[in-house]
Design a protein around this motif. Structure first.
Motif, short mmCIF file in Angstrom:
data_model
loop_
_atom_site.label_atom_id
_atom_site.label_comp_id
_atom_site.label_asym_id
_atom_site.label_seq_id
_atom_site.Cartn_x
_atom_site.Cartn_y
_atom_site.Cartn_z
N GLN A 152 106.75 7.25 38.01
CA GLN A 152 106.33 7.75 39.31
C GLN A 152 106.05 9.25 39.18
O GLN A 152 106.93 10.02 38.80
CB GLN A 152 107.42 7.48 40.34
CG GLN A 152 106.94 7.67 41.74
CD GLN A 152 107.99 7.22 42.73
OE1 GLN A 152 108.96 7.92 42.94
NE2 GLN A 152 107.79 6.05 43.32
N ARG A 153 104.81 9.64 39.48
CA ARG A 153 104.41 11.04 39.40
C ARG A 153 103.78 11.44 40.71
O ARG A 153 103.14 10.64 41.38
CB ARG A 153 103.37 11.25 38.30
CG ARG A 153 103.89 11.17 36.91
CD ARG A 153 102.78 11.61 35.92
NE ARG A 153 103.19 11.37 34.57
CZ ARG A 153 102.92 10.27 33.88
NH1 ARG A 153 102.22 9.32 34.42
NH2 ARG A 153 103.34 10.13 32.66
N TRP A 154 103.91 12.73 41.01
CA TRP A 154 103.31 13.33 42.19
C TRP A 154 102.46 14.51 41.74
O TRP A 154 102.56 14.95 40.59
CB TRP A 154 104.39 13.76 43.18
CG TRP A 154 105.30 12.63 43.54
CD1 TRP A 154 106.49 12.31 42.93
CD2 TRP A 154 105.08 11.62 44.52
NE1 TRP A 154 107.01 11.17 43.49
CE2 TRP A 154 106.17 10.72 44.48
CE3 TRP A 154 104.06 11.38 45.45
CZ2 TRP A 154 106.27 9.62 45.32
CZ3 TRP A 154 104.17 10.28 46.29
CH2 TRP A 154 105.26 9.42 46.22
N SER A 193 99.91 7.38 38.92
CA SER A 193 101.08 6.72 39.50
C SER A 193 100.65 5.97 40.75
O SER A 193 99.96 6.54 41.60
CB SER A 193 102.14 7.76 39.85
OG SER A 193 103.19 7.18 40.58
N SER A 238 101.22 7.77 44.06
CA SER A 238 100.54 8.99 44.48
C SER A 238 99.02 9.01 44.26
O SER A 238 98.34 9.87 44.81
CB SER A 238 101.14 10.19 43.75
OG SER A 238 100.93 10.08 42.36
N ASP A 273 98.51 17.27 52.20
CA ASP A 273 99.40 16.26 51.61
C ASP A 273 98.99 15.87 50.19
O ASP A 273 99.61 15.01 49.58
CB ASP A 273 99.43 15.01 52.48
CG ASP A 273 98.12 14.24 52.49
OD1 ASP A 273 97.05 14.89 52.34
OD2 ASP A 273 98.15 13.02 52.66
N ARG A 274 97.96 16.55 49.63
CA ARG A 274 97.46 16.15 48.32
C ARG A 274 96.90 17.32 47.54
O ARG A 274 96.67 18.40 48.07
CB ARG A 274 96.40 15.07 48.45
CG ARG A 274 95.15 15.56 49.16
CD ARG A 274 94.26 14.44 49.60
NE ARG A 274 94.96 13.67 50.62
CZ ARG A 274 94.46 12.62 51.25
NH1 ARG A 274 93.26 12.20 50.95
NH2 ARG A 274 95.14 11.99 52.16
N ARG A 295 98.61 12.52 45.65
CA ARG A 295 99.50 12.83 46.78
C ARG A 295 100.64 13.74 46.32
O ARG A 295 101.18 13.60 45.23
CB ARG A 295 100.07 11.52 47.34
CG ARG A 295 100.91 11.70 48.58
CD ARG A 295 101.38 10.37 49.15
NE ARG A 295 100.23 9.72 49.78
CZ ARG A 295 99.88 8.44 49.59
NH1 ARG A 295 100.58 7.68 48.80
NH2 ARG A 295 98.83 7.94 50.20
N ARG A 296 100.99 14.69 47.19
CA ARG A 296 102.15 15.56 46.94
C ARG A 296 103.44 14.77 47.10
O ARG A 296 103.48 13.76 47.81
CB ARG A 296 102.18 16.73 47.93
CG ARG A 296 101.10 17.73 47.69
CD ARG A 296 101.29 18.92 48.65
NE ARG A 296 100.42 19.99 48.28
CZ ARG A 296 100.62 20.83 47.26
NH1 ARG A 296 101.68 20.70 46.51
NH2 ARG A 296 99.76 21.78 47.00
N ARG A 297 104.49 15.24 46.46
CA ARG A 297 105.81 14.62 46.57
C ARG A 297 106.27 14.71 48.02
O ARG A 297 106.21 15.77 48.64
CB ARG A 297 106.81 15.34 45.66
CG ARG A 297 108.20 14.75 45.68
CD ARG A 297 109.12 15.41 44.66
NE ARG A 297 108.86 14.82 43.35
CZ ARG A 297 108.24 15.45 42.35
NH1 ARG A 297 107.84 16.69 42.47
NH2 ARG A 297 108.02 14.84 41.21
#
Length: 153
Positions: free
Chosen positions: A3-5, A75, A78, A117-118, A145-147
């Motif tokens: 999972q990456r942001w 991911s 995101s 948000d991204r 997408r940002r975390r």
């Protein structure tokens, strides 16, 4: 899958993923469906052709690259799609039996001006065969997408 942001794509980061093996049946099947040229679909004709044997369609090579890129680099938590790619080049033929590795280099990671948000991540992509030769090179732009912020109790 990791999972990456957006925040996890560091400028200059280099990573390698794979390998993925090029299967002769898949080369021929893809060629028959999408790129029916003799050097993709007919081993006999391909042997007498300009490449001296079967080669994967460049679009099949892109699909193999995309499998590794989507499965290992992006991911599902995101990834928000891509507005496109630049500088797509098929450098060398890809042949049945080749083992391909994806190398990614993050060339740019910037926040979106219109959607907080991204961010946008520009990645140099190379697909490398077992002889350490680059067979495909391109630059991809992805919306990431940002975390999410932790919610307060």
């Amino acid at each position: 899958m990791v999972q990456r942001w957006f925040e996890d794509y560091a400028l200059g980061a280099i990573a390698e993923f794979g390998p993925i093996r090029v299967d002769e049946t898949e080369v021929v099947d893809f060629g028959r469906r999408f790129d029916p040229q003799p050097f993709h679909v007919d081993a006999g004709a391909a042997a007498a052709g300009p490449f001296g044997g079967l080669i994967a369609s460049g679009w099949h090579t892109c699909a193999l690259m995309m499998r590794l890129f989507a499965q290992e680099f992006l991911s599902p938590a995101s990834s928000l799609a891509s507005p496109g790619v630049d500088e797509l080049r098929w450098i060398l033929p890809v042949r049945p039996g080749d083992e391909l590795v994806l190398r990614t280099t993050v060339e740019e990671a910037r926040s979106s001006r219109s959607k907080p948000d991204r961010g946008l991540v520009r990645t140099r992509i190379e697909l490398i065969n077992q002889a350490d030769e680059v067979v495909l090179r391109m630059v991809a732009m992805n919306l990431i997408r940002r975390r999410p912020r932790a919610t307060e109790p």
